[in-house]
Design an enzyme around this catalytic site. Structure first.
Site, mmCIF file in Angstrom:
data_model
loop_
_atom_site.group_PDB
_atom_site.id
_atom_site.type_symbol
_atom_site.label_atom_id
_atom_site.label_comp_id
_atom_site.label_asym_id
_atom_site.label_seq_id
_atom_site.Cartn_x
_atom_site.Cartn_y
_atom_site.Cartn_z
ATOM 1 N N TYR A 84 -18.040 16.785 -13.418
ATOM 2 C CA TYR A 84 -18.543 15.425 -13.546
ATOM 3 C C TYR A 84 -19.564 15.169 -12.420
ATOM 4 O O TYR A 84 -19.337 15.563 -11.274
ATOM 5 C CB TYR A 84 -17.374 14.433 -13.471
ATOM 6 C CG TYR A 84 -17.820 13.010 -13.274
ATOM 7 C CD1 TYR A 84 -18.725 12.412 -14.154
ATOM 8 C CD2 TYR A 84 -17.370 12.261 -12.201
ATOM 9 C CE1 TYR A 84 -19.157 11.117 -13.960
ATOM 10 C CE2 TYR A 84 -17.797 10.948 -12.003
ATOM 11 C CZ TYR A 84 -18.695 10.387 -12.894
ATOM 12 O OH TYR A 84 -19.127 9.115 -12.696
ATOM 13 N N LYS B 216 -9.878 7.292 -18.318
ATOM 14 C CA LYS B 216 -10.210 7.932 -19.588
ATOM 15 C C LYS B 216 -8.991 7.944 -20.515
ATOM 16 O O LYS B 216 -8.490 6.908 -20.862
ATOM 17 C CB LYS B 216 -10.753 9.330 -19.309
ATOM 18 C CG LYS B 216 -11.749 9.383 -18.151
ATOM 19 C CD LYS B 216 -12.994 8.554 -18.405
ATOM 20 C CE LYS B 216 -14.079 8.816 -17.410
ATOM 21 N NZ LYS B 216 -14.261 7.852 -16.354
ATOM 22 N N ARG C 147 0.850 -1.203 0.000
ATOM 23 C CA ARG C 147 0.000 0.000 0.000
ATOM 24 C C ARG C 147 0.882 1.249 0.000
ATOM 25 O O ARG C 147 0.588 2.241 -0.647
ATOM 26 C CB ARG C 147 -0.939 0.001 1.216
ATOM 27 C CG ARG C 147 -1.581 1.374 1.457
ATOM 28 C CD ARG C 147 -2.823 1.338 2.352
ATOM 29 N NE ARG C 147 -2.731 0.429 3.466
ATOM 30 C CZ ARG C 147 -1.968 0.628 4.560
ATOM 31 N NH1 ARG C 147 -1.228 1.712 4.685
ATOM 32 N NH2 ARG C 147 -1.954 -0.267 5.531
HETATM 33 O O1 P1T Z 1 -14.837 7.245 -12.749
HETATM 34 P P1 P1T Z 1 -13.615 7.654 -12.003
HETATM 35 O O2 P1T Z 1 -12.350 7.061 -12.509
HETATM 36 O O3 P1T Z 1 -13.765 7.551 -10.524
HETATM 37 O O4 P1T Z 1 -13.404 9.226 -12.325
HETATM 38 C C1 P1T Z 1 -14.350 10.186 -11.991
HETATM 39 C C2 P1T Z 1 -14.241 11.355 -12.917
HETATM 40 C C3 P1T Z 1 -13.564 12.493 -12.492
HETATM 41 N N1 P1T Z 1 -13.432 13.563 -13.288
HETATM 42 C C4 P1T Z 1 -13.943 13.591 -14.534
HETATM 43 C C5 P1T Z 1 -13.779 14.818 -15.371
HETATM 44 C C6 P1T Z 1 -14.623 12.473 -15.027
HETATM 45 O O5 P1T Z 1 -15.109 12.530 -16.267
HETATM 46 C C7 P1T Z 1 -14.800 11.331 -14.203
HETATM 47 C C8 P1T Z 1 -15.556 10.135 -14.656
HETATM 48 N N2 P1T Z 1 -16.461 10.421 -15.683
HETATM 49 C C9 P1T Z 1 -17.321 9.536 -16.272
HETATM 50 C C10 P1T Z 1 -17.454 8.260 -15.901
HETATM 51 C C11 P1T Z 1 -18.162 10.103 -17.351
HETATM 52 O O6 P1T Z 1 -18.762 9.351 -18.136
HETATM 53 O O7 P1T Z 1 -18.223 11.330 -17.454
#
Ligand code: P1T
Length: 399
Positions: free
Chosen positions: A115, A215, A54
């Site tokens: 988001y 992403k 960790r």
């Molecule tokens: O899904 P996660 O890896 O926890 O990330 C969250 C997140 C944070 N910031 C932005 C700009 C994001 O687009 C996202 C996740 N977004 C999607 C799942 C979506 O479809 O917009």
């Protein structure tokens, strides 16, 4: 066998080599996936620098160093094994750990468009559990940040471009305005939509960059993760403490997959930028589309800022389909190459309906103010042949 081309080379070379070393025993060019949860010590407290996974994991470090370098951190590996980069189990885990920098009752300013999951974490979790006070401000005008700051403001959090309305924040102007009020206020930027290929917030005076590496960094829609990067050694130490103390770390398999994805970031982003601009232009002329939002379209209200702050417009396009909910629904159902799915930033094209899907957790009145209506659709343009994508969109619009 040092093999680290960190600085002094261009970005497209960095994405392959930055923060990477040949593995010393075999010369392997990719880091092994270190799965061990623990490391043997010679004598209590006498060890290689690795104690428990960790806290320390070489595969995770390799990804963390890479992202720190791509975002422009100059922290030396000698002083910090991950050079100011930190990897988490998800993007939200990365943001959540950032919020641990704040004390109960602190105030923060957030961009009004975020988001949906980030908005939910701020307003439905941390406002309750940590007593945070969050002001949601339209920071497309940078001077608004100074007006919203109070003596309790510890953090300013922006997305640029925002998810999903693709508004921009002028990072340099916000940093200047916020620092004029309080030189110690923390400035964080969620750089998920742009990726470091298109935009590097630390260069504009921000303290922390965050990514949902699910992403563009991962790039293949096969791994969930989050990253933070800072170029400030003290902040890096505080984040290292919190990453370990809170414990929402990225596992070694996911770190390996994400690093594998990052290696092609430059070639993928070049194609995302090029195809999305072409598709945005096509949609802007389409009789069944009412409006198209894309930072590199001349019609974007902050087009000049986009050109100044970003290398390309990215792969995300938002649009208003002509008609009502039935029309946007039918359009999304008819698409064949674009998959109707949440998420973004992968090699495959995706389309979604923010009001019903990714931003359903944003209160309806906030959605209405932002223009996230029933006809609002978000596209993540992949790296398929752009002509096929255009044909797919055209056919689905015409029905
Ligand atoms: O899904 P996660 O890896 O926890 O990330 C969250 C997140 C944070 N910031 C932005 C700009 C994001 O687009 C996202 C996740 N977004 C999607 C799942 C979506 O479809 O917009």
């Amino acid at each position: 066998m040092a093999h680290s081309h960190d600085r002094g080379v261009r970005f497209d070379t960095q994405v392959i080599h930055a923060g990477q070393h040949l593995e010393p025993v075999t010369g392997a060019v990719m880091p092994p996936i270190f799965t061990s949860s623990t490391y043997a010590q010679e004598s209590p407290g006498r060890h290689t620098g690795f104690e428990y996974s960790r806290s320390h994991n070489p595969t995770r470090y390799a990804l963390e160093r890479m992202v720190a370098r791509l975002e422009g951190s100059a922290i030396e590996e000698k002083t910090d094994p991950s050079c100011g980069g930190f990897a988490f189990a998800s993007g939200l885990a990365a943001i959540g750990t950032c919020l641990e920098l704040l004390d109960a009752g602190d105030h923060m300013i957030a961009m009004d468009d975020l988001y949906g999951g980030t908005n939910r974490l701020f307003s439905r979790v941390r406002e309750r559990s940590q007593g945070l006070k969050v002001s949601y401000i339209d920071l497309t005008r940078a001077d608004r940040v100074a007006q919203a700051m109070t003596p309790k403001t510890k953090l300013v959090w922006v997305e640029t471009p925002t998810n999903p309305t693709l508004k921009l924040a002028d990072l340099g102007a916000i940093a200047k305005a916020a620092r004029a009020v309080n030189p110690r206020v923390l400035l964080g930027c969620d750089n998920t939509f742009a990726s470091p290929y298109n935009q590097r917030p630390l260069e504009h005076g921000f303290d922390i960059v965050m990514h949902s590496s699910t992403k563009y960094l991962g790039g293949h829609s096969d791994v969930v993760g989050g990253l933070l990067a800072t170029g400030d050694p003290d902040l890096a130490q505080r984040l290292r403490f919190l990453q370990n103390a809170v414990g929402a770390v990225m596992g070694p398999f996911d770190a390996y997959l994400t690093l594998r994805g990052v290696k092609t970031l430059a070639v993928r982003m070049e194609r995302h930028n090029e195809s999305a601009l072409r598709i945005a232009r096509f949609l802007a002329e389409h009789p069944l589309v009412d409006a198209v939002i894309y930072p590199f379209l001349e019609s974007h209200p902050q087009h000049d800022l986009a050109k100044r702050q970003m290398r390309g417009g990215g792969g995300m396009i938002s649009m208003h389909v002509r008609g009502g909910l039935d029309d946007s629904r039918r359009f999304l159902e008819r698409l064949r190459i674009f998959a109707l799915a949440e998420s973004l930033g992968g090699v495959e094209s995706l389309a979604e309906h923010p009001a019903i899907m990714t931003h359903a957790s944003v209160p309806a009145d906030q959605r209405a103010t932002l223009g996230i209506s029933d006809t609002f659709v978000r596209l993540s343009v992949g790296i398929e042949d752009a002509d096929d994508l255009i044909d797919d969109l055209d056919r689905a619009l015409r029905g």
